[in-house]
Write an enzyme that holds these catalytic residues in place. Structure first.
Site, PDB file in Angstrom:
ATOM      1  N   CYS A  67       0.826  -1.321   0.052  1.00  0.00           N
ATOM      2  CA  CYS A  67       0.035  -0.084  -0.002  1.00  0.00           C
ATOM      3  C   CYS A  67       0.872   1.324  -0.101  1.00  0.00           C
ATOM      4  CB  CYS A  67      -0.867   0.000   1.163  1.00  0.00           C
ATOM      5  SG  CYS A  67      -2.521   0.997   1.012  1.00  0.00           S
TER       6      CYS A  67
ATOM      7  N   HIS B 219      -3.515  -5.093   0.334  1.00  0.00           N
ATOM      8  CA  HIS B 219      -3.016  -5.677   1.609  1.00  0.00           C
ATOM      9  C   HIS B 219      -3.086  -7.181   1.528  1.00  0.00           C
ATOM     10  CE1 HIS B 219      -2.493  -1.815   3.885  1.00  0.00           C
ATOM     11  NE2 HIS B 219      -3.488  -1.355   3.018  1.00  0.00           N
TER      12      HIS B 219
ATOM     13  N   GLU C 138      -1.377  -8.474   4.227  1.00  0.00           N
ATOM     14  CA  GLU C 138      -1.022  -8.970   5.486  1.00  0.00           C
ATOM     15  C   GLU C 138      -1.916  -8.691   6.678  1.00  0.00           C
ATOM     16  OE1 GLU C 138      -1.052  -4.646   5.721  1.00  0.00           O
ATOM     17  OE2 GLU C 138      -0.847  -6.024   4.373  1.00  0.00           O
TER      18      GLU C 138
END
Length: 236
Positions: free
Chosen positions: A87, A175, A177
Site C-alpha cells: 500500500c 493488503h 497482511e
C-alpha cells in the site's frame, strides 16, 4: 536479516510477520512513527519490506520521516536489494523511482478482485496466484508506473495494483497482511474519515473477512514464499 519499516502502530506486519517467524527468518522492525531512525546502510539486510500508513507520500512537512525514507529506498533500489512495499510502501517505491502518486479513480475499501497483466503472469512473485480469489484494499491514492517499472496487476476501479522496479523491487497496492484485528483497528481509526456514516460497510468487511479468510491467507502465504525465494536467490 530482513528490515521491516512501519509507519503507524496499527499497520504492522500481520500475517507476514507470522510467516517470517514460521520460516525462522530473522527480521527487525523500525517504527518511524514512533521516532525510530532508519539504518544508515541497507546493505546489512537481505531484503526491505515497507508497510502501509494513512499518510500521503508527499506529506513530508507533516511526517518528517518520509524524506529520509525516500532517500533510503533510493539506496535500496540502487543496490538491487529485494524490496516489497505494501500500500503506502508501494507508493513510496514508485516515488523513489521517479513516478508520481495520484488520487485513485476509485477509493477502494474492502474486498476486491485484481487481474494479472501479461508481465504479472510470468513474474515469479505471482507464481501460483489465483486472481479469482478476493484481496483486501484500503487506499485512496494510486502509484503511477516509473520509466524503469512494469505494471504487474490491474483492476477496473484502480488500474495500478502491483508494480515492479528493476529486477527485485515490488509494490502491492493491496493488503495481503491483514488479520481480523487489523481490519477492526482500521475501522475504528479510519472509518470516520474514509467511510463517514458507513458503519454498515465496516461490519460487512468483517463478515467478508471470515468468508474469504482461508483462500486469502493461502494467497498471502504464496506471495510471501515467492518473495522469500526471490530474496534468497539474490543472496546466493
Amino acid at each position: 536479516m530482513i528490515l521491516i519499516i512501519k509507519h503507524i502502530d496499527i499497520e504492522g506486519p500481520g500475517t507476514l510477520g507470522d510467516f517470517l517467524k514460521s520460516r525462522q527468518e530473522a527480521f527487525r522492525i523500525v517504527e518511524l512513527g514512533a521516532g525510530e531512525a532508519l539504518p544508515v546502510d541497507p546493505h546489512t539486510f537481505k531484503a526491505v519490506i515497507v508497510l502501509g500508513g494513512p499518510m500521503n507520500v508527499d506529506e513530508e512537512d507533516r511526517y518528517p520521516f518520509l524524506r529520509p525514507e525516500n532517500d533510503f529506498i533510493q539506496k535500496v533500489l540502487k543496490e538491487g536489494i529485494p524490496y516489497l512495499g505494501i500500500c503506502l510502501g508501494s507508493q513510496l517505491l514508485a516515488k523513489a523511482a521517479g513516478a508520481r502518486v495520484v488520487k485513485s479513480p476509485v477509493k477502494e475499501i474492502g474486498w476486491y478482485h485484481i487481474q494479472l497483466t501479461d508481465e504479472g503472469k510470468k513474474d515469479p512473485l505471482f507464481e501460483g496466484f489465483r486472481p479469482q480469489d478476493p484481496i483486501y484494499q484500503w487506499h485512496g491514492d494510486m502509484f503511477q508506473i516509473p520509466l524503469n517499472g512494469k505494471l504487474l496487476a490491474s483492476a477496473q476501479g484502480c488500474p495500478h495494483q502491483a508494480l515492479k522496479v528493476g529486477e527485485k523491487a515490488y509494490g502491492l497496492q493491496f493488503h495481503v497482511e491483514v488479520t481480523d484485528k487489523s481490519i477492526k483497528e482500521w475501522c475504528e481509526e479510519y472509518c470516520e474519515t474514509d467511510l463517514p456514516g458507513r458503519r454498515d460497510h465496516a461490519q460487512s468487511m468483517m463478515e467478508d473477512y471470515w468468508k474469504c479468510k482461508k483462500s486469502f491467507d493461502t494467497q498471502a502465504q504464496r506471495l510471501y514464499q515467492n518473495f522469500l525465494s526471490i530474496t534468497n536467490a539474490s543472496s546466493t
